[in-house]
Design a protein around this motif. Structure first.
Motif, PDB file in Angstrom:
ATOM      1  N   LEU A  56       0.841  -1.198   0.000  1.00 16.16           N
ATOM      2  CA  LEU A  56       0.000   0.000   0.000  1.00 16.16           C
ATOM      3  C   LEU A  56       0.879   1.252   0.000  1.00 16.16           C
ATOM      4  O   LEU A  56       0.531   2.264  -0.615  1.00 16.16           O
ATOM      5  CB  LEU A  56      -0.914  -0.003   1.235  1.00 16.16           C
ATOM      6  N   ALA A  57       2.037   1.160   0.649  1.00 17.74           N
ATOM      7  CA  ALA A  57       2.977   2.292   0.680  1.00 17.74           C
ATOM      8  C   ALA A  57       3.413   2.675  -0.736  1.00 17.74           C
ATOM      9  O   ALA A  57       3.514   3.860  -1.076  1.00 17.74           O
ATOM     10  CB  ALA A  57       4.194   1.939   1.527  1.00 17.74           C
ATOM     11  N   LYS A  58       3.643   1.677  -1.576  1.00 19.06           N
ATOM     12  CA  LYS A  58       4.044   1.914  -2.969  1.00 19.06           C
ATOM     13  C   LYS A  58       2.905   2.611  -3.734  1.00 19.06           C
ATOM     14  O   LYS A  58       3.142   3.557  -4.494  1.00 19.06           O
ATOM     15  CB  LYS A  58       4.407   0.583  -3.635  1.00 19.06           C
ATOM     16  N   ILE A  59       1.672   2.119  -3.531  1.00 24.98           N
ATOM     17  CA  ILE A  59       0.505   2.734  -4.186  1.00 24.98           C
ATOM     18  C   ILE A  59       0.374   4.195  -3.752  1.00 24.98           C
ATOM     19  O   ILE A  59       0.171   5.092  -4.577  1.00 24.98           O
ATOM     20  CB  ILE A  59      -0.792   1.950  -3.859  1.00 24.98           C
ATOM     21  N   ASN A  60       0.501   4.432  -2.448  1.00 29.02           N
ATOM     22  CA  ASN A  60       0.393   5.806  -1.934  1.00 29.02           C
ATOM     23  C   ASN A  60       1.474   6.713  -2.517  1.00 29.02           C
ATOM     24  O   ASN A  60       1.220   7.880  -2.833  1.00 29.02           O
ATOM     25  CB  ASN A  60       0.472   5.823  -0.405  1.00 29.02           C
ATOM     26  N   GLN A  61       2.651   6.171  -2.671  1.00 27.70           N
ATOM     27  CA  GLN A  61       3.767   6.937  -3.249  1.00 27.70           C
ATOM     28  C   GLN A  61       3.427   7.379  -4.676  1.00 27.70           C
ATOM     29  O   GLN A  61       3.656   8.527  -5.064  1.00 27.70           O
ATOM     30  CB  GLN A  61       5.017   6.056  -3.241  1.00 27.70           C
ATOM     31  N   ILE A  62       2.849   6.452  -5.456  1.00 26.11           N
ATOM     32  CA  ILE A  62       2.454   6.771  -6.842  1.00 26.11           C
ATOM     33  C   ILE A  62       1.321   7.802  -6.842  1.00 26.11           C
ATOM     34  O   ILE A  62       1.347   8.782  -7.595  1.00 26.11           O
ATOM     35  CB  ILE A  62       2.017   5.483  -7.587  1.00 26.11           C
ATOM     36  N   VAL A  63       0.328   7.582  -5.971  1.00 28.43           N
ATOM     37  CA  VAL A  63      -0.833   8.483  -5.885  1.00 28.43           C
ATOM     38  C   VAL A  63      -0.394   9.908  -5.537  1.00 28.43           C
ATOM     39  O   VAL A  63      -0.899  10.884  -6.104  1.00 28.43           O
ATOM     40  CB  VAL A  63      -1.848   7.945  -4.844  1.00 28.43           C
ATOM     41  N   ASN A  64       0.554  10.029  -4.637  1.00 30.61           N
ATOM     42  CA  ASN A  64       0.989  11.356  -4.182  1.00 30.61           C
ATOM     43  C   ASN A  64       1.731  12.143  -5.255  1.00 30.61           C
ATOM     44  O   ASN A  64       1.935  13.350  -5.115  1.00 30.61           O
ATOM     45  CB  ASN A  64       1.852  11.226  -2.921  1.00 30.61           C
TER      46      ASN A  64
END
Length: 212
Positions: free
Chosen positions: A63-71
């Motif tokens: 989820l951390a990777k997804i959040n990084q992309i989203v941000n």
């Protein structure tokens, strides 16, 4: 007519990009996801099947990777200022999108929106399970309107909707003010009260506030 609530689409409206596609491109799953996209638009699979097939491609991602992309997803020019102006004029802002919780959470945190209804990637211990909870599909945005209006104790006559794609059409038919912002096809323009072709989201503001 006084507009007290604006329901925004996210992808292509508040964000320049389309969130599912942006994540696929960053994770290297876009070529497979494009096949699902084509299957849906050829009526070979339902929207729910499409979302689930796409989410499966992200199984075991953090989820951390997804959040990084989203941000890193770029906002449309003037988005923050547009939403701030609405808030200063006591207009509520609600996000209704087939995009993802992570995206809506980011916008809510950075822009102070009043709520959202979106789709949710299922996680376990911070890892994606490859499942998705589909709350908003391609054809059902109008079904969420009564619940949203009830939340703010408002009527359709006090509500505007802003977006760019055909998923907005059922909603456009029910609200007082429908704004097509850089519409992706003529059909959306046909169902909108106002069409705005601009690279700056602030251009919607006069149309909403003049109703006040």
């Amino acid at each position: 007519m006084t507009i007290k609530l604006v329901i925004f689409d996210i992808d292509g409206t508040i964000l320049q990009t389309h969130s599912w596609q942006h994540i696929h491109q960053n994770l290297g799953t876009w070529s497979q996801a494009k096949k699902h996209h084509n299957q849906f638009f050829k009526n070979q699979i339902t929207y729910e099947q499409w979302a689930k097939l796409d989410a499966t491609l992200w199984k075991n991602q953090s989820l951390a990777k997804i959040n990084q992309i989203v941000n890193q997803m770029p906002y449309t020019k003037g988005a923050k200022q547009a939403l701030n102006t609405l808030k200063q004029n006591q207009v509520k802002i609600y996000l209704l999108s087939a995009g993802l919780t992570q995206v809506a959470k980011r916008i809510q945190k950075e822009m102070g929106t009043n709520g959202y209804t979106v789709n949710t990637l299922i996680t376990k211990n911070g890892i994606l399970t490859g499942e998705v909870e589909v709350n908003v599909s391609f054809h059902n945005k109008d079904k969420h309107l009564p619940t949203i209006l009830q939340k703010f104790n408002l009527t359709p006559k006090e509500c505007a909707a802003v977006g760019d794609d055909p998923t907005l059409i059922p909603l456009f038919k029910k609200v007082a003010l429908a704004i097509a912002f850089n519409p992706t096809n003529k059909d959306i323009e046909k169902h909108a009260n106002i069409t705005i072709k601009s690279n700056d989201l602030r251009d919607i503001i006069p149309h909403i506030l003049k109703q006040r």
